[in-house]
Design a protein around this motif. Structure first.
Motif, PDB file in Angstrom:
ATOM      1  N   ALA A 175       0.858  -1.324  -0.107  1.00  0.00           N
ATOM      2  CA  ALA A 175      -0.159  -0.017   0.156  1.00  0.00           C
ATOM      3  C   ALA A 175       0.898   1.302   0.009  1.00  0.00           C
ATOM      4  CB  ALA A 175      -1.009  -0.051   1.089  1.00  0.00           C
ATOM      5  N   GLU A 176       0.261   2.321  -0.433  1.00  0.00           N
ATOM      6  CA  GLU A 176       1.001   3.693  -0.682  1.00  0.00           C
ATOM      7  C   GLU A 176       0.860   4.151   0.768  1.00  0.00           C
ATOM      8  OE1 GLU A 176       0.500   6.079  -4.142  1.00  0.00           O
ATOM      9  OE2 GLU A 176      -1.174   4.751  -4.701  1.00  0.00           O
ATOM     10  N   LEU A 177       0.249   3.835   1.721  1.00  0.00           N
ATOM     11  CA  LEU A 177       0.018   4.496   2.964  1.00  0.00           C
ATOM     12  C   LEU A 177       0.005   3.378   3.873  1.00  0.00           C
ATOM     13  CD1 LEU A 177      -3.487   5.451   3.768  1.00  0.00           C
ATOM     14  CD2 LEU A 177      -2.838   3.941   1.968  1.00  0.00           C
ATOM     15  N   ASP A 178       0.576   3.868   5.405  1.00  0.00           N
ATOM     16  CA  ASP A 178       0.427   2.869   6.444  1.00  0.00           C
ATOM     17  C   ASP A 178      -0.836   3.338   7.300  1.00  0.00           C
ATOM     18  OD1 ASP A 178       0.620   1.278   8.515  1.00  0.00           O
ATOM     19  OD2 ASP A 178       2.552   2.060   9.271  1.00  0.00           O
ATOM     20  N   PRO A 179      -2.217   2.806   6.969  1.00  0.00           N
ATOM     21  CA  PRO A 179      -3.172   3.361   7.686  1.00  0.00           C
ATOM     22  C   PRO A 179      -3.178   3.158   9.324  1.00  0.00           C
ATOM     23  CG  PRO A 179      -3.912   1.524   6.496  1.00  0.00           C
ATOM     24  CD  PRO A 179      -2.373   1.899   6.232  1.00  0.00           C
ATOM     25  N   ARG A 180      -2.413   2.200   9.782  1.00  0.00           N
ATOM     26  CA  ARG A 180      -2.531   1.853  11.071  1.00  0.00           C
ATOM     27  C   ARG A 180      -1.135   2.482  11.984  1.00  0.00           C
ATOM     28  NH1 ARG A 180      -4.475  -2.767  12.958  1.00  0.00           N
ATOM     29  NH2 ARG A 180      -3.954  -1.860  14.828  1.00  0.00           N
ATOM     30  N   GLY A 181      -0.299   2.958  11.049  1.00  0.00           N
ATOM     31  CA  GLY A 181       1.115   3.257  11.528  1.00  0.00           C
ATOM     32  C   GLY A 181       1.945   2.371  12.302  1.00  0.00           C
ATOM     33  N   ILE A 182       1.813   1.132  11.803  1.00  0.00           N
ATOM     34  CA  ILE A 182       2.683   0.031  12.119  1.00  0.00           C
ATOM     35  C   ILE A 182       3.555  -0.850  11.237  1.00  0.00           C
ATOM     36  CG2 ILE A 182       1.096  -0.328  14.163  1.00  0.00           C
ATOM     37  CD1 ILE A 182      -0.257  -2.789  12.763  1.00  0.00           C
ATOM     38  N   LEU A 183       3.407  -0.553   9.980  1.00  0.00           N
ATOM     39  CA  LEU A 183       3.743  -1.176   9.050  1.00  0.00           C
ATOM     40  C   LEU A 183       5.222  -1.003   8.642  1.00  0.00           C
ATOM     41  CD1 LEU A 183       0.949  -1.833   6.637  1.00  0.00           C
ATOM     42  CD2 LEU A 183       1.592  -3.134   8.335  1.00  0.00           C
ATOM     43  N   PRO A 184       6.449  -1.532   8.171  1.00  0.00           N
ATOM     44  CA  PRO A 184       7.669  -1.244   7.851  1.00  0.00           C
ATOM     45  C   PRO A 184       7.165  -0.779   6.276  1.00  0.00           C
ATOM     46  CG  PRO A 184       7.350  -3.828   7.875  1.00  0.00           C
ATOM     47  CD  PRO A 184       6.201  -3.035   8.428  1.00  0.00           C
ATOM     48  N   GLN A 185       8.160   0.174   6.020  1.00  0.00           N
ATOM     49  CA  GLN A 185       8.268   0.786   4.333  1.00  0.00           C
ATOM     50  C   GLN A 185       9.429   0.246   3.830  1.00  0.00           C
ATOM     51  OE1 GLN A 185       8.636   4.965   4.320  1.00  0.00           O
ATOM     52  NE2 GLN A 185       7.356   4.965   2.505  1.00  0.00           N
ATOM     53  N   GLY A 186       9.103  -0.232   2.725  1.00  0.00           N
ATOM     54  CA  GLY A 186      10.063  -0.993   1.685  1.00  0.00           C
ATOM     55  C   GLY A 186      11.006  -0.021   1.012  1.00  0.00           C
ATOM     56  N   PRO A 187      12.109  -0.397   0.399  1.00  0.00           N
ATOM     57  CA  PRO A 187      12.811   0.636  -0.471  1.00  0.00           C
ATOM     58  C   PRO A 187      12.104   1.164  -1.470  1.00  0.00           C
ATOM     59  CG  PRO A 187      13.871  -1.584  -0.080  1.00  0.00           C
ATOM     60  CD  PRO A 187      12.506  -1.483   0.387  1.00  0.00           C
ATOM     61  N   ASP A 188      11.058   0.639  -2.223  1.00  0.00           N
ATOM     62  CA  ASP A 188      10.083   0.980  -3.099  1.00  0.00           C
ATOM     63  C   ASP A 188       9.155   2.062  -2.530  1.00  0.00           C
ATOM     64  OD1 ASP A 188       8.516  -0.549  -1.685  1.00  0.00           O
ATOM     65  OD2 ASP A 188       7.779  -1.957  -3.286  1.00  0.00           O
ATOM     66  N   GLY A 189       9.258   2.648  -1.295  1.00  0.00           N
ATOM     67  CA  GLY A 189       8.169   3.324  -0.585  1.00  0.00           C
ATOM     68  C   GLY A 189       6.937   2.911  -0.124  1.00  0.00           C
ATOM     69  N   LEU A 190       6.791   1.463  -0.503  1.00  0.00           N
ATOM     70  CA  LEU A 190       5.443   0.860  -0.138  1.00  0.00           C
ATOM     71  C   LEU A 190       5.435   0.179   1.084  1.00  0.00           C
ATOM     72  CD1 LEU A 190       4.427  -0.770  -3.599  1.00  0.00           C
ATOM     73  CD2 LEU A 190       3.732   1.616  -2.661  1.00  0.00           C
ATOM     74  N   TYR A 191       4.367   0.169   1.837  1.00  0.00           N
ATOM     75  CA  TYR A 191       4.106  -0.501   3.285  1.00  0.00           C
ATOM     76  C   TYR A 191       3.542  -2.065   2.907  1.00  0.00           C
ATOM     77  CZ  TYR A 191       4.888   4.216   4.842  1.00  0.00           C
ATOM     78  OH  TYR A 191       5.292   5.525   5.212  1.00  0.00           O
ATOM     79  N   ARG A 192       4.113  -2.915   3.995  1.00  0.00           N
ATOM     80  CA  ARG A 192       3.701  -4.201   3.987  1.00  0.00           C
ATOM     81  C   ARG A 192       3.570  -5.082   5.157  1.00  0.00           C
ATOM     82  NH1 ARG A 192       7.128  -3.204  -0.586  1.00  0.00           N
ATOM     83  NH2 ARG A 192       6.328  -3.769  -2.687  1.00  0.00           N
ATOM     84  N   LEU A 193       2.710  -5.869   5.323  1.00  0.00           N
ATOM     85  CA  LEU A 193       2.655  -6.573   6.599  1.00  0.00           C
ATOM     86  C   LEU A 193       3.403  -7.889   6.508  1.00  0.00           C
ATOM     87  CD1 LEU A 193       1.329  -7.182   9.471  1.00  0.00           C
ATOM     88  CD2 LEU A 193      -0.777  -7.933   8.039  1.00  0.00           C
ATOM     89  N   PRO A 194       4.538  -7.954   7.167  1.00  0.00           N
ATOM     90  CA  PRO A 194       5.359  -9.308   6.931  1.00  0.00           C
ATOM     91  C   PRO A 194       4.883 -10.501   7.673  1.00  0.00           C
ATOM     92  CG  PRO A 194       6.332  -7.703   8.717  1.00  0.00           C
ATOM     93  CD  PRO A 194       5.201  -7.071   7.955  1.00  0.00           C
ATOM     94  N   PHE A 195       4.869 -11.640   7.065  1.00  0.00           N
ATOM     95  CA  PHE A 195       4.254 -12.915   7.663  1.00  0.00           C
ATOM     96  C   PHE A 195       5.281 -14.034   7.038  1.00  0.00           C
ATOM     97  CE2 PHE A 195       1.372 -16.558   7.329  1.00  0.00           C
ATOM     98  CZ  PHE A 195       1.128 -16.579   8.512  1.00  0.00           C
ATOM     99  N   GLY A 196       6.206 -14.303   8.037  1.00  0.00           N
ATOM    100  CA  GLY A 196       7.242 -15.425   7.403  1.00  0.00           C
ATOM    101  C   GLY A 196       8.279 -14.699   6.305  1.00  0.00           C
ATOM    102  N   ASP A 197       8.073 -15.483   5.345  1.00  0.00           N
ATOM    103  CA  ASP A 197       9.097 -15.024   4.276  1.00  0.00           C
ATOM    104  C   ASP A 197       8.299 -14.324   3.172  1.00  0.00           C
ATOM    105  OD1 ASP A 197      11.322 -16.028   5.218  1.00  0.00           O
ATOM    106  OD2 ASP A 197      10.982 -17.942   4.302  1.00  0.00           O
TER     107      ASP A 197
END
Length: 284
Positions: A242-264
């Motif tokens: 996602a382009e935004l982190d709506p919960r304020g808890i997600l790590p931001q990747g080098p591409d500027g996007l936010y993701r929710l890590p789950f294992g690999d």
């Protein structure tokens, strides 16, 4: 963190609690020097607030009538107007609606703003819109999901579409990532009472503690509610970036996007739904 599940929460009391909280947010959002989320002056100068996902799903909105559900103080609504739509925004906060009207005047953009609960849309909106749009942090505030979907369907013209982009239930379950704390049901719609002391737009701003009531809805429940309202689902997407982190808890990747890590891998952080109102039957 959620305090408890309230199975017998009175709907009117819950609505009053939530309206009071959003009244507070409507007063402070975009009004403080430390607000990291809203920047009213740059918006007035021409900045848009829409993300690529909802723009792509809505398509070309020029010369279309667009209803924005839960519009807050109007920045997204007016961003749709800048793309050429004839816009109407709905919100249950009187302060938000008044601020939206003032913002429309400042930008010189034509817009209508209506104070109403999106679970009880006024009949005056019936059959008037080519698009109904709702995005980011929407259905968690809705106790009667069926009524919300019926209202959206009621507002659409035949062949009109609902475009919904919201936080994925998988993300909603997570309170913190490090350590991982999961404290929210995936779905079921049972009211969850909590006490909030701040705002996503300005986490450091000291605000009085306020009770709120939120509702967890699964993807299946959302799709079923749309179908029950007579809408035909044309698209259902689950998005791991996602382009935004709506919960304020997600790590931001080098591409500027936010993701929710789950294992690999990653769990989805957003979902998107496009559902169409049926076209009238024609006889040969």
């Amino acid at each position: 963190m959620i305090n408890n599940s309230v199975n017998t929460e009175d709907a009117a009391e819950a609505a009053a609690l939530n309206r009071a909280m959003w009244e507070t947010r409507a007063r402070v959002h975009g009004s403080t020097a430390t607000d990291r989320f809203y920047d009213v002056e740059s918006f007035v100068a021409g900045r848009g607030t829409l993300h690529r996902l909802e723009r792509e799903l809505a398509g070309d909105v020029a010369d279309k009538d667009l209803l924005h559900l839960q519009c807050h103080f109007g920045m997204d609504t007016l961003s749709w107007a800048r793309l050429g739509a004839r816009v109407t925004g709905v919100d249950f906060s009187p302060t938000a609606v008044e601020r939206a009207r003032r913002l429309a005047e400042r930008t010189g953009l034509p817009a209508t703003f209506v104070e109403a609960d999106t679970q009880r849309l006024p009949d005056s909106l019936a059959g008037r819109f080519d698009l109904a749009v709702a995005t980011y942090g929407v259905l968690c505030w809705i106790g009667d999901l069926d009524a919300w979907m019926r209202g959206a369907a009621m507002a659409l013209r035949p062949g009109g579409s609902l475009v919904l982009v919201d936080l994925h239930p998988a993300l909603q379950t997570v309170a913190t990532l490090e350590p991982l704390v999961v404290d929210w049901p995936y779905g079921g719609g049972e009211p969850q009472r909590d006490t909030v002391t701040g705002t996503y737009a300005d986490p450091g701003l000291g605000l009085p503690a306020q009770d709120v009531v939120e509702y967890p809805h699964s993807i299946g429940e959302v799709v079923t509610a749309a179908a029950t309202a007579g809408l035909t689902v044309q698209h259902l997407g689950e998005h791991v970036a996602a382009e935004l982190d709506p919960r304020g808890i997600l790590p931001q990747g080098p591409d500027g996007l936010y993701r929710l890590p789950f294992g690999d891998s990653h769990l989805p952080v957003l979902y998107s739904l496009v559902a169409r109102s049926p076209q009238p039957h024609t006889t040969s």
